[in-house]
Write an enzyme that holds these catalytic residues in place. Sequence first.
Site, PDB file in Angstrom:
ATOM      1  N   PHE A  13      11.077 -10.578  22.914  1.00  0.00           N
ATOM      2  CA  PHE A  13      10.326 -11.746  22.478  1.00  0.00           C
ATOM      3  C   PHE A  13      11.126 -12.564  21.466  1.00  0.00           C
ATOM      4  O   PHE A  13      11.689 -12.013  20.511  1.00  0.00           O
ATOM      5  CB  PHE A  13       9.010 -11.332  21.803  1.00  0.00           C
ATOM      6  CG  PHE A  13       7.955 -10.813  22.729  1.00  0.00           C
ATOM      7  CD1 PHE A  13       7.051 -11.666  23.325  1.00  0.00           C
ATOM      8  CD2 PHE A  13       7.862  -9.452  22.992  1.00  0.00           C
ATOM      9  CE1 PHE A  13       6.061 -11.180  24.177  1.00  0.00           C
ATOM     10  CE2 PHE A  13       6.880  -8.948  23.835  1.00  0.00           C
ATOM     11  CZ  PHE A  13       5.975  -9.822  24.423  1.00  0.00           C
ATOM     12  N   ASP A  14      11.127 -13.862  21.664  1.00  0.00           N
ATOM     13  CA  ASP A  14      11.548 -14.775  20.612  1.00  0.00           C
ATOM     14  C   ASP A  14      10.482 -14.707  19.512  1.00  0.00           C
ATOM     15  O   ASP A  14       9.348 -14.272  19.771  1.00  0.00           O
ATOM     16  CB  ASP A  14      11.651 -16.185  21.199  1.00  0.00           C
ATOM     17  CG  ASP A  14      11.959 -17.234  20.157  1.00  0.00           C
ATOM     18  OD1 ASP A  14      12.847 -17.005  19.324  1.00  0.00           O
ATOM     19  OD2 ASP A  14      11.306 -18.297  20.187  1.00  0.00           O
ATOM     20  N   LEU A  15      10.814 -15.138  18.311  1.00  0.00           N
ATOM     21  CA  LEU A  15       9.847 -15.108  17.209  1.00  0.00           C
ATOM     22  C   LEU A  15       9.176 -16.470  17.018  1.00  0.00           C
ATOM     23  O   LEU A  15       7.997 -16.640  17.322  1.00  0.00           O
ATOM     24  CB  LEU A  15      10.535 -14.648  15.921  1.00  0.00           C
ATOM     25  CG  LEU A  15       9.694 -14.630  14.639  1.00  0.00           C
ATOM     26  CD1 LEU A  15       8.413 -13.806  14.817  1.00  0.00           C
ATOM     27  CD2 LEU A  15      10.527 -14.117  13.469  1.00  0.00           C
ATOM     28  N   ASP A  16       9.931 -17.451  16.537  1.00  0.00           N
ATOM     29  CA  ASP A  16       9.365 -18.772  16.247  1.00  0.00           C
ATOM     30  C   ASP A  16       8.925 -19.479  17.526  1.00  0.00           C
ATOM     31  O   ASP A  16       9.716 -19.650  18.454  1.00  0.00           O
ATOM     32  CB  ASP A  16      10.397 -19.645  15.531  1.00  0.00           C
ATOM     33  CG  ASP A  16      10.730 -19.137  14.133  1.00  0.00           C
ATOM     34  OD1 ASP A  16       9.953 -18.313  13.602  1.00  0.00           O
ATOM     35  OD2 ASP A  16      11.760 -19.564  13.580  1.00  0.00           O
TER      36      ASP A  16
END
Length: 227
Positions: A13-16
């Site tokens: 998963f990407d965060l932002d």
Amino acid sequence: MEEKKMTYNTILFDLDGTLTDPKVGILNSVKYALQKMNIAIPLEAELLKFIGPPIQQSFSEIFQLNEKDILNAVRFYREYFSQSGMIENNVYDGIRDLLSDLQKEKKRLYVATSKPTIFAKKILSHFQLDEFFVDIVGSELDGTRIDKGEIIEHIFEMNNNLSKEDSVMVGDRLHDIKGAKIANIDAIGVTYGYGSELELTDAGANAIVSSVDQLKKMLLNESKIMV
């Protein structure tokens, strides 16, 4: 494109813009840095471009700063971000349930972000999301390992038991999708973050979803993916 069901056992998963909405904290941090450097603050549409890419890249491309000024801008940005900006942030509705359900299904979950690892870990700990992830991997404070493809590859290098065949990257910007392609894994784009459907499509996303609920159905193998 062909429609079929895909079973992903490793999910990055990407965060932002994917797990959390960092808009307020990032924009405030950028404004703080620009004020410190006596640079006029542009319209919000320009500032929103900072959400997703490495901040070094954004300061360079948006303000055409030289190397020395980029270092100063990043230093001022982090001055505000480390104190206030990283918690001026909100977890997207449904994300906690999504991660919990995936964990129950024995999925291996990782975070792959261009944000420095130290900040990513603090943010996820603050929101009590860190417990869901095998590891949280980002860039280094010195500006190395900021490319998303490099970050993804690092995760596989550090976990040689993982198979790319059943792995996928989930993110909201073209950098996430292109990074996944460089690393030879599938990519799912999400449009509830800060990237458009056109941006994600052009980058080569295998599938695009518009909500956390749609993402959950796809990752739990309840709906089809375009491949």
